[in-house]
Enzyme design. Structure first.
Site, PDB file in Angstrom:
ATOM      1  N   TYR A 126      21.073  -3.651  26.379  1.00  0.00           N
ATOM      2  CA  TYR A 126      20.747  -2.217  26.225  1.00  0.00           C
ATOM      3  C   TYR A 126      19.250  -2.053  26.368  1.00  0.00           C
ATOM      4  O   TYR A 126      18.470  -2.862  25.853  1.00  0.00           O
ATOM      5  CB  TYR A 126      21.190  -1.697  24.854  1.00  0.00           C
ATOM      6  CG  TYR A 126      20.705  -0.284  24.570  1.00  0.00           C
ATOM      7  CD1 TYR A 126      21.499   0.814  24.890  1.00  0.00           C
ATOM      8  CD2 TYR A 126      19.440  -0.060  24.009  1.00  0.00           C
ATOM      9  CE1 TYR A 126      21.041   2.115  24.654  1.00  0.00           C
ATOM     10  CE2 TYR A 126      18.992   1.239  23.769  1.00  0.00           C
ATOM     11  CZ  TYR A 126      19.794   2.313  24.098  1.00  0.00           C
ATOM     12  OH  TYR A 126      19.343   3.580  23.875  1.00  0.00           O
ATOM     13  N   GLU A 214      17.649   5.839  29.730  1.00  0.00           N
ATOM     14  CA  GLU A 214      18.512   4.863  29.050  1.00  0.00           C
ATOM     15  C   GLU A 214      19.343   4.100  30.065  1.00  0.00           C
ATOM     16  O   GLU A 214      19.982   4.700  30.932  1.00  0.00           O
ATOM     17  CB  GLU A 214      19.429   5.577  28.060  1.00  0.00           C
ATOM     18  CG  GLU A 214      20.347   4.636  27.289  1.00  0.00           C
ATOM     19  CD  GLU A 214      21.293   5.378  26.362  1.00  0.00           C
ATOM     20  OE1 GLU A 214      21.112   5.288  25.137  1.00  0.00           O
ATOM     21  OE2 GLU A 214      22.208   6.056  26.876  1.00  0.00           O
TER      22      GLU A 214
END
Length: 406
Positions: A126, A214
């Site tokens: 992530y 993101e």
């Protein structure tokens, strides 16, 4: 301004950020052609069909009209592509972020399969970049736990979330990029590729004036490539004057229609779930007005800032937008006459009221500042069902009566 995954990936390519290849399409025939093209380019029959909406959780989401269909699915034949595309396109995808209403899917992304075999191990990470307002610095937030909700990771295993802050006016330093790759447990070619990836990703974040970027999952393939398999990008709307091409990417079908209409009149509008519509000039005064509405026993139905140059046109547009909400039982107009004269606003209220007609809910107008007394006299003499107030407490009492009566 939110962007779709396929749009965000195209923008990342401008900065040489490696991404999962894909083709965005709007119909089944185009989906089949895209699948054939990807199969030829990759030599693999596997591909991924991804619904394109402004919401996360697409893989776990379900199509309302076809409950067995998720928003993201691996396919391995033309028949699979046709079936999945038919199930998704034109239908409503419900995810944890859309709520029960869901969002209509107008496009899908046919993307290459990155989970092929190779000499190394496949891993999901992530990574996001955003502004840390408390420290007034951009921060790169990353974790070894990719593919999961970062909120869940933060709650269950906070020690697996790392942060790297970047000094304002400086790029991401080489030692910081190496530190990120090291904390993700990489070595060899994968380490080198991650250093290059995060450096270019930060350049893209700054260069595109993003407010949030993101990548989840950030993927390490079996042959040690590092690339963005998914991407969520928000661009600062205040910076669009520098990016006319990005402004053209705005998908208004993904936004609240009333908020889109408000934007066309330069009104700052946010819909809420209350019963008192409010129209105010200035964001601070709008927040105070909403507090006052709650103290009076009502609930604000919206945030609407008409700005310092309120006139008959903007007041009329504000009226029209507020009245589209069936839950509104009263409207409170709270204007402080500084740049704009109160009598000018009062004239705009009267003109808008006459033009729209058939307004069957109470309207309270509180005008304070330049020419406030003249404005009140205009409203009183207009013969319209508009109640005028000078004091904030007076306006609060009128709002309370209006809400109680309805």
């Amino acid at each position: 301004m939110n962007l779709h995954e396929y749009q965000a990936k195209e923008l990342l390519k401008r900065y040489q950020v490696p991404t999962q290849e894909g083709i965005a399409v709007e119909n089944v025939e185009a989906a089949l052609n895209a699948y054939r093209q990807i199969s030829v380019n990759t030599g693999s029959k596997f591909a991924v069909v991804k619904a394109q909406i402004h919401a996360g959780g697409r893989g776990k989401g379900r199509i309302k009209e076809v409950p067995e269909q998720s928003g993201v699915q691996v396919v391995k034949s033309a028949e699979d592509v046709a079936r999945v595309a038919k199930n998704i396109l034109g239908h409503t995808l419900v995810t944890i972020q859309t709520g029960a209403a869901g969002k209509k899917v107008n496009k899908i992304l046919i993307a290459q399969d990155m989970y092929y075999d190779g000499p190394g191990e496949r891993k999901e990470f992530y990574m996001s970049i955003l502004l840390d307002r408390a420290r007034r610095q951009n921060v790169v937030m990353y974790s070894t736990e990719g593919g999961m909700d970062i909120e869940t990771v933060a709650h269950d295993t906070p020690d697996k979330i790392y942060k790297e802050w970047v000094q304002p006016g400086f790029p991401l330093m080489p030692f910081q990029a190496r530190k990120i790759a090291f904390n993700l447990g990489l070595s060899g070619l994968a380490f080198k590729n991650m250093v290059a990836f995060v450096t270019k990703l930060y350049d893209a974040y700054v260069g595109l004036d993003c407010s949030m970027l993101e990548i989840n999952p950030l993927f390490k393939s079996a042959d040690d490539k590092i690339l963005a398999v998914d991407c969520k990008m928000n661009v600062d709307e205040n910076a669009l004057i520098r990016h006319s091409d990005l402004a053209d990417m705005r998908d208004k079908s993904e936004e609240d229609p009333t908020e889109v209409e408000a934007g066309e009149f330069n009104l700052n509008y946010v819909k809420l779930d209350g019963n008192v519509g409010c129209m105010v000039n200035g964001a601070g005064l709008a927040m105070a007005t909403m507090d006052m509405i709650k103290l009076a026993g009502g609930e604000p139905a919206n945030f609407l800032d008409v700005g310092g140059g309120a006139n008959a046109q903007t007041v009329e547009a504000g009226f029209r937008i507020i009245l589209k909400d069936p839950h509104v039982k009263a409207i409170l107009i709270n204007i402080f006459g500084g740049i704009v004269r109160c009598d000018r606003v009062a004239a705009g209220v009267i003109e808008a009221y006459n033009k729209l007609g058939n307004i069957n809910i109470p309207i309270i107008v509180r005008l304070q500042g330049t020419n406030a007394e003249a404005a009140k006299e205009l409203i009183v003499n207009s013969g319209l069902k508009v109640e005028s107030a000078i004091l904030l407490s007076e306006a609060a009492e009128l709002v309370q009566k209006a809400v109680s009566a309805n």
